[in-house]
Design an enzyme around this catalytic site. Structure first.
Site, PDB file in Angstrom:
ATOM      1  N   ARG A  51       0.860  -1.199   0.000  1.00  0.00           N
ATOM      2  CA  ARG A  51       0.000   0.000   0.000  1.00  0.00           C
ATOM      3  C   ARG A  51       0.885   1.235   0.000  1.00  0.00           C
ATOM      4  NH1 ARG A  51      -1.397   1.673   4.524  1.00  0.00           N
ATOM      5  NH2 ARG A  51      -2.211  -0.257   5.368  1.00  0.00           N
ATOM      6  N   TYR A 103     -16.697  16.385 -15.771  1.00  0.00           N
ATOM      7  CA  TYR A 103     -16.904  14.935 -15.885  1.00  0.00           C
ATOM      8  C   TYR A 103     -17.932  14.504 -14.831  1.00  0.00           C
ATOM      9  CZ  TYR A 103     -15.954   9.950 -15.533  1.00  0.00           C
ATOM     10  OH  TYR A 103     -16.087   8.593 -15.483  1.00  0.00           O
ATOM     11  N   ASP A 175      -7.393  18.470 -14.590  1.00  0.00           N
ATOM     12  CA  ASP A 175      -7.672  17.110 -15.065  1.00  0.00           C
ATOM     13  C   ASP A 175      -7.221  17.069 -16.522  1.00  0.00           C
ATOM     14  OD1 ASP A 175      -8.843  14.848 -16.189  1.00  0.00           O
ATOM     15  OD2 ASP A 175     -10.636  14.945 -14.940  1.00  0.00           O
ATOM     16  N   LYS A 200      -7.904   6.051 -19.574  1.00  0.00           N
ATOM     17  CA  LYS A 200      -8.243   6.542 -20.914  1.00  0.00           C
ATOM     18  C   LYS A 200      -7.005   6.486 -21.816  1.00  0.00           C
ATOM     19  CE  LYS A 200     -11.999   7.192 -18.615  1.00  0.00           C
ATOM     20  NZ  LYS A 200     -12.403   8.459 -18.039  1.00  0.00           N
TER      21      LYS A 200
END
Ligand code: PLP
Length: 383
Positions: A51, A103, A175, A200
């Site tokens: 982690r 978004y 973004d 993406k």
């Protein structure tokens, strides 16, 4: 020559990368492990628990930092978990300014999760810097920009926004999912944080869900790393490997996305059944000049509205497509078509949606890297 002095199209392949220390593997191994042997308590080789850090994730984080011209990269389990970490820098009472055609998932996270914790969000057009300045007060801590926006392809002046943010001592996050660093590098333009849905274009093959942040400032990186480790939404080793592999061809893919996008935008614009095409490469696009200045090309994302203007007509068109796949998401090698009102933007109330232009008949295309003649033939038969 240091790897950080390379040109962008070489950095995608080499930036931040070294052969693996164990056997010289050119691609970093997928370190599918949760933990690492210690020789004595605390005696480890830089990794103690996955982690906190994992070598495959580190390789991706270095690649991300390199291609965005940043210093520190952080890879998350999804784009939204990367955004979640940024908002966790704030505290109750703080305010955020963002775009009104955000978004859908970011909008949902802001409104339905973080507003409950006392953070206030203002959504507005981000083209008018004076109007934004009027909205700033001493509780404003973050400006959250998306450019080009989804799905209306509005372009925000990152440099102008950065000087406004600096003047008022506010963090500016961009973004950069739609443009990718191939087309625009927000940190170079003065932003503090770059965020990606690597799901993406960076991944590029529609086979993974990953998010990332890149920053230049060490203090900011430390805070974000603390949140990432404390909250735990980290990117796994297999997914890190896939995105790293995707980034190596980013420049080649992006150029084809742009070339195909340009041809399809022009084809749609000339089509008698189409009322409106949204693509920042058109001279008459309201933000074309800004797009030309801050982007090196215009990308493969295009939205359009058929003349009939009905929900039914839009659905009929997307259902008839054969090479374009009707699907959520974008940025993969294959062309996708979407109907924002019923898909990506269904979580935004209709009134809000329509205010920013996301009408019922709007269709969004993520133009892939197929032979563009097949894509145009597909649109032709569907229209
Ligand atoms: C997909 C997307 C996100 C969310 O990313 P996930 O990887 O799906 O969590 C955020 N912003 C933009 C612009 C996106 O396209």
């Amino acid at each position: 020559m240091s790897k950080e002095e390379l040109r962008f199209n070489s950095k995608t392949i080499h930036g931040g990368q070294e052969p693996d220390k164990a056997y010289g593997a050119v691609m970093p191994p997928i370190y599918q492990t949760s933990t690492y042997a210690q020789s004595t308590p605390g005696g480890h080789k830089g990794y103690e628990y996955s982690r906190s850090a994992n070598p495959t994730r580190t390789a991706l984080e270095r690649a991300m930092a390199s291609i965005e011209n940043g210093e520190y990269g952080l890879a998350f389990a999804s784009g939204l978990s990367a955004i979640d970490a940024v908002v966790k820098l704030l505290k109750p009472g703080d305010e955020v300014i963002s775009t009104n055609d955000l978004y859908g998932g970011s909008y949902r996270l802001f409104r339905q999760v973080f507003e409950q914790y006392g953070i206030r969000f203002h959504f507005m057009g981000l083209q008018d810097l004076d109007a934004i300045e009027a909205q700033i007060n001493d509780r404003t801590q973050l400006i959250w920009v998306e450019t080009p926006t989804n799905p209306m392809m509005n372009v925000v002046d990152i440099k102008g926004m950065a000087s406004l943010a600096k003047k008022h001592n506010i963090l500016l996050a961009v973004d950069n999912t739609f443009a990718t660093p191939y087309l625009q590098r927000p940190l170079d333009l003065g932003a503090d944080i770059v965020m990606h849905s690597a799901t993406k274009y960076l991944g590029g093959h529609s086979d993974v869900v990953v998010g990332a942040l890149v920053v230049k400032d060490k203090g900011l990186a430390d805070k974000l790393y603390f949140i990432q480790n404390a909250s735990g939404a980290v990117c796994g080793p297999m997914d890190s490997f896939l995105v790293l592999r995707g980034i190596k061809t980013l420049h080649v893919r992006m150029q084809r996305h742009c070339d195909n996008g340009r041809e399809i935008a022009n084809y749609l614009k000339a089509h008698p059944k189409i009322a409106k095409v949204y693509w920042p490469g058109f001279k008459e696009h309201p933000n074309h000049e800004i797009a030309k200045n801050q982007m090196s090309d215009f990308g493969g994302m295009i939205s359009f509205v058929p003349k009939s203007g009905t929900y039914k007509e839009a659905v009929a068109i997307v259902e008839k497509l054969r090479v374009f796949t009707l699907a959520e998401s974008l940025g993969g090698v294959e062309s996708l078509a979407g109907h924002p009102a019923s898909m990506t933007h269904a979580s935004i109330p209709r009134e809000e949606r329509e205010k920013s232009g996301v009408v019922d008949s709007l269709i969004r295309l993520s133009v892939g890297i197929e032979d563009v003649r097949d894509l145009i033939a597909d649109l032709e038969q569907a229209l």
